[in-house]
Scaffold this active site. Structure first.
Site, PDB file in Angstrom:
ATOM      1  N   ASP A  24       0.788  -1.171   0.213  1.00 38.66           N
ATOM      2  CA  ASP A  24      -0.046   0.035  -0.186  1.00 38.66           C
ATOM      3  C   ASP A  24       0.977   1.180  -0.190  1.00 38.66           C
ATOM      4  OD1 ASP A  24      -1.913   1.934   0.410  1.00 38.66           O
ATOM      5  OD2 ASP A  24      -2.366   1.626   2.423  1.00 38.66           O
ATOM      6  N   ASN A  26      -0.425   4.671  -0.652  1.00 39.82           N
ATOM      7  CA  ASN A  26      -1.160   5.739  -0.167  1.00 39.82           C
ATOM      8  C   ASN A  26      -1.609   5.738   1.176  1.00 39.82           C
ATOM      9  OD1 ASN A  26      -3.411   4.297  -0.633  1.00 39.82           O
ATOM     10  ND2 ASN A  26      -4.201   5.416  -2.333  1.00 39.82           N
ATOM     11  N   ASP A  28      -4.146   4.043   2.464  1.00 37.31           N
ATOM     12  CA  ASP A  28      -5.798   3.793   2.562  1.00 37.31           C
ATOM     13  C   ASP A  28      -6.151   2.098   3.075  1.00 37.31           C
ATOM     14  OD1 ASP A  28      -5.242   2.178   0.351  1.00 37.31           O
ATOM     15  OD2 ASP A  28      -6.778   3.452  -0.724  1.00 37.31           O
ATOM     16  N   ASP A  32      -1.994  -0.959  -3.646  1.00 39.57           N
ATOM     17  CA  ASP A  32      -2.290  -0.474  -5.041  1.00 39.57           C
ATOM     18  C   ASP A  32      -1.020  -0.424  -5.869  1.00 39.57           C
ATOM     19  OD1 ASP A  32      -0.276   1.681  -3.932  1.00 39.57           O
ATOM     20  OD2 ASP A  32      -2.009   2.387  -2.645  1.00 39.57           O
ATOM     21  N   ASP A 101      -5.294 -10.003 -15.515  1.00 37.18           N
ATOM     22  CA  ASP A 101      -6.522 -10.986 -15.602  1.00 37.18           C
ATOM     23  C   ASP A 101      -7.404 -10.311 -16.636  1.00 37.18           C
ATOM     24  OD1 ASP A 101      -8.110 -12.800 -13.993  1.00 37.18           O
ATOM     25  OD2 ASP A 101      -6.568 -12.354 -12.554  1.00 37.18           O
ATOM     26  N   ASP A 198      -9.885 -15.745 -16.524  1.00 34.80           N
ATOM     27  CA  ASP A 198     -10.700 -15.932 -15.565  1.00 34.80           C
ATOM     28  C   ASP A 198     -11.801 -17.063 -16.242  1.00 34.80           C
ATOM     29  OD1 ASP A 198     -11.423 -15.265 -12.649  1.00 34.80           O
ATOM     30  OD2 ASP A 198     -13.573 -15.081 -13.682  1.00 34.80           O
ATOM     31  N   GLU A 253      -7.730 -20.057 -16.207  1.00 35.24           N
ATOM     32  CA  GLU A 253      -8.223 -21.052 -15.110  1.00 35.24           C
ATOM     33  C   GLU A 253      -9.623 -21.797 -15.707  1.00 35.24           C
ATOM     34  OE1 GLU A 253     -10.638 -20.073 -11.030  1.00 35.24           O
ATOM     35  OE2 GLU A 253     -11.140 -18.727 -12.850  1.00 35.24           O
ATOM     36  N   HIS A 315      -5.377 -16.941  -4.709  1.00 37.74           N
ATOM     37  CA  HIS A 315      -6.283 -16.038  -3.937  1.00 37.74           C
ATOM     38  C   HIS A 315      -7.521 -16.748  -3.591  1.00 37.74           C
ATOM     39  CE1 HIS A 315      -7.426 -15.428  -8.085  1.00 37.74           C
ATOM     40  NE2 HIS A 315      -8.803 -14.942  -7.705  1.00 37.74           N
ATOM     41  N   ASP A 316      -8.045 -18.009  -4.190  1.00 36.36           N
ATOM     42  CA  ASP A 316      -9.297 -18.553  -4.096  1.00 36.36           C
ATOM     43  C   ASP A 316      -9.283 -19.805  -3.109  1.00 36.36           C
ATOM     44  OD1 ASP A 316     -10.840 -16.770  -5.892  1.00 36.36           O
ATOM     45  OD2 ASP A 316     -10.148 -18.098  -7.656  1.00 36.36           O
TER      46      ASP A 316
HETATM   47  C1  NOJ Z   1     -12.176 -16.960 -10.444  1.00 35.63           C
HETATM   48  C2  NOJ Z   1     -11.556 -15.866  -9.650  1.00 35.63           C
HETATM   49  O1  NOJ Z   1     -10.231 -16.555  -9.316  1.00 35.63           O
HETATM   50  C3  NOJ Z   1     -12.326 -15.828  -8.282  1.00 35.63           C
HETATM   51  O2  NOJ Z   1     -11.588 -14.935  -7.590  1.00 35.63           O
HETATM   52  C4  NOJ Z   1     -13.762 -15.034  -8.760  1.00 35.63           C
HETATM   53  O3  NOJ Z   1     -14.369 -14.919  -7.822  1.00 35.63           O
HETATM   54  C5  NOJ Z   1     -14.195 -16.190 -10.067  1.00 35.63           C
HETATM   55  N1  NOJ Z   1     -13.517 -16.576 -10.874  1.00 35.63           N
HETATM   56  C6  NOJ Z   1     -15.409 -14.959 -10.644  1.00 35.63           C
HETATM   57  O4  NOJ Z   1     -14.798 -14.034 -11.356  1.00 35.63           O
END
Ligand code: NOJ
Length: 510
Positions: A24, A26, A28, A32, A101, A198, A253, A315-316
């Site tokens: 980060d 700035n 907040d 970023d 992405d 995605d 993905e 991240h999922d």
């Molecule tokens: C896969 C992404 O990695 C995830 O973070 C997102 O919620 C879904 N696709 C929908 O875009």
């Protein structure tokens, strides 16, 4: 293999940046693009060849940026278009590539296209999304229930495979195809080196809208949607990307948990260049599961046009150290595995620090899909607020943020960070590890062992999954180039593997 024709991404290591949580600038409390630029040297010093940057586009943030309201602008939370241009330049100045992405399946419900589409049944953009009089039983992901939401104004349902705020685009409409191709061109013209696509398997929908027993059983359609039309969409994107110079790359993905389906998305070398393969992302620390994953990939992703990828965290999904019961020893051994299999490894920010998922209290939760734990901010400095100066970050830090901070690990020769750096250095120097063949070796059941080879360059890797010592008999004499345990390298391999130890071996010159 003729190395002069090997595209860069086959020998690369890609580092995923989730911009909200990286750095980060700035103050907040949300990462970023300027923060990312300030810390680019961390990624360069790690030895990564490319960055995959998760969405930074304009978005109401119902799904942390995967709900895009303007594909061709940067959300003010992350910076400006000028920052994005500077970032592309700064990444290239460090001899790295930048993948961004691309989210083709849906937009935000606040995207002007959807606002227009939902304004009237006779809207010229009505058919840009998928409208029906009656819903079927398709289910949305992220706990959103039915994949259909009723629109009061126009008295029809629209389809969304994710949140109701993420209506699905209709890729059978040629105007949608053209508009989304323009988005790709916009970023290709600015100099990005490729895209992570995605849910690349979701753009094609069953045209009969038939109910599906797996949805009835509670599964979201996006977990298994696998329609021929998605392949046509990908072929169009591939053609467009190939019209640009410089080996731009598409990594998809394909969130189908069957490698045999995933491989279809490489097409005949005319769809994805690479696809993620999710089974190792779900797997606990288990030699049987890993052996099966690796063998399957090696059996199915053989053709030259189907280059494998390896990924343990993103991240999922829960961070892999957490999945391995919090064990740093296992996380260290898995780093060796990830970076020495045949294919392109994808690292998720913070795994090079050995981070675990953060504990996120009820009142701190942000994500409707329950994925906050793996999205916690990176600890840069030892002392709180760990380099996040200003308002507290949007999520709590992961456990042990002091000890696992970059600042701390920089100074420890045996830290996880140093292990990753050394692994990437050794990988970069070895054609066998980057492009070489892969051959499984005989080993005890809890040990996975393989040989990589390219034009006389040879490496052997062995991973002991057992929490007891194991013996491995290898032909020839080998020297330990790297051990996952902080017990040094350089000595002759004597056939003994310590509990949960991974070794990278090189031939011993006698
Ligand atoms: C896969 C992404 O990695 C995830 O973070 C997102 O919620 C879904 N696709 C929908 O875009």
């Amino acid at each position: 293999m003729d190395l002069t024709h090997t595209p860069w991404w086959k020998g690369a290591v890609v580092y995923q940046v989730y911009p909200r949580s990286f750095a980060d600038a700035n103050g907040d409390g949300v990462g970023d693009l300027t923060g990312l630029m300030r810390q680019l040297d961390h990624i360069a010093k790690l030895g990564a060849d490319a960055i995959w940057l998760s969405p930074f586009y304009r978005s109401p943030m119902a799904d942390a940026g995967y709900d895009i309201s303007d594909h061709c602008d940067v959300d003010p939370l992350f910076g400006s278009l000028e920052d994005a241009d500077n970032l592309i330049r700064e990444v290239h100045a460090r001899d790295m590539k930048l993948l961004i992405d691309f989210v083709p399946n849906h937009t935000s419900d606040q995207h002007p296209w959807f606002i227009e589409s939902r304004s009237a049944r006779c809207s010229p953009k009505r058919d840009w999304y998928i409208w029906r009089d009656q819903p079927n039983d398709w289910r949305a992901a992220l706990g959103a229930g039915s994949a259909w939401t009723w629109d009061e104004t126009t008295q029809q349902y629209y389809l969304h495979l994710f949140l109701p705020q993420q209506p699905d685009l209709n890729w059978r409409n040629t105007e949608v195809v053209a508009a989304m191709h323009r988005v790709l061109q916009f970023w290709l013209d600015r100099g990005v080196d490729g895209f992570r696509i995605d849910v690349a398997h979701c753009t094609g929908k069953d045209p009969t809208f038939a109910d599906h027993p797996r949805c009835l059983a509670g599964e979201p359609l996006s977990d298994f949607n696998d329609q021929p039309y998605s392949h046509e969409v990908l072929r169009g994107i591939r053609k467009l990307v190939e019209s640009y110079p410089g080996d731009r790359v598409l990594v998809g993905e394909v969130n189908i948990r069957a490698t045999s389906s995933v491989v279809q998305y490489y097409g005949a070398g005319d769809e994805l260049h690479m696809s993620f393969n999710f089974p190792p992302l779900d797997a606990p620390w288990d030699p049987v599961l890993f052996r099966t994953c690796v063998r399957e990939v090696e059996a199915l992703l053989r053709p030259a046009e189907a280059w494998p990828t390896w990924v343990l965290s993103n991240h999922d999904n829960e961070r892999h150290r957490t999945r391995y019961d919090g064990s740093m020893r296992r996380a260290r051994a898995s780093a060796v595995l990830l970076l020495t299999l045949r294919g392109t490894p994808f690292l998720y920010q913070g795994e090079e620090l050995g981070l675990e998922n953060a504990e996120v209290g009820h009142d701190q939760r942000v994500d409707p899909g329950g994925r906050d734990g793996c999205r916690a901010p990176l600890p840069w400095e030892y002392d709180a607020p760990h380099g996040w100066h200003g308002v507290p970050p949007w999520l709590p830090f992961p456990p042990d943020a002091n000890e696992l901070s970059v600042e701390r690990q920089e100074r420890q020769p045996d830290s996880m960070l140093q292990l990753y750096r050394e692994l990437l250095r050794l990988r970069r120097a070895s054609p066998a590890l980057r492009w070489g063949s892969w051959q499984e070796l005989d080993s005890p059941p809890e040990v996975l062992a393989w040989r990589r080879e390219h034009e006389g360059d040879v490496r052997t890797v062995c991973v002991n999954f057992a929490d007891e010592p194991r013996e491995l008999v290898l032909e020839g004499a080998w020297r330990v180039a790297l051990s996952s345990r902080p017990d040094g390298a350089g000595h002759r391999f004597d056939g003994r593997l310590a509990p949960e130890q991974a070794l990278l071996l090189e031939p011993l010159a006698l």
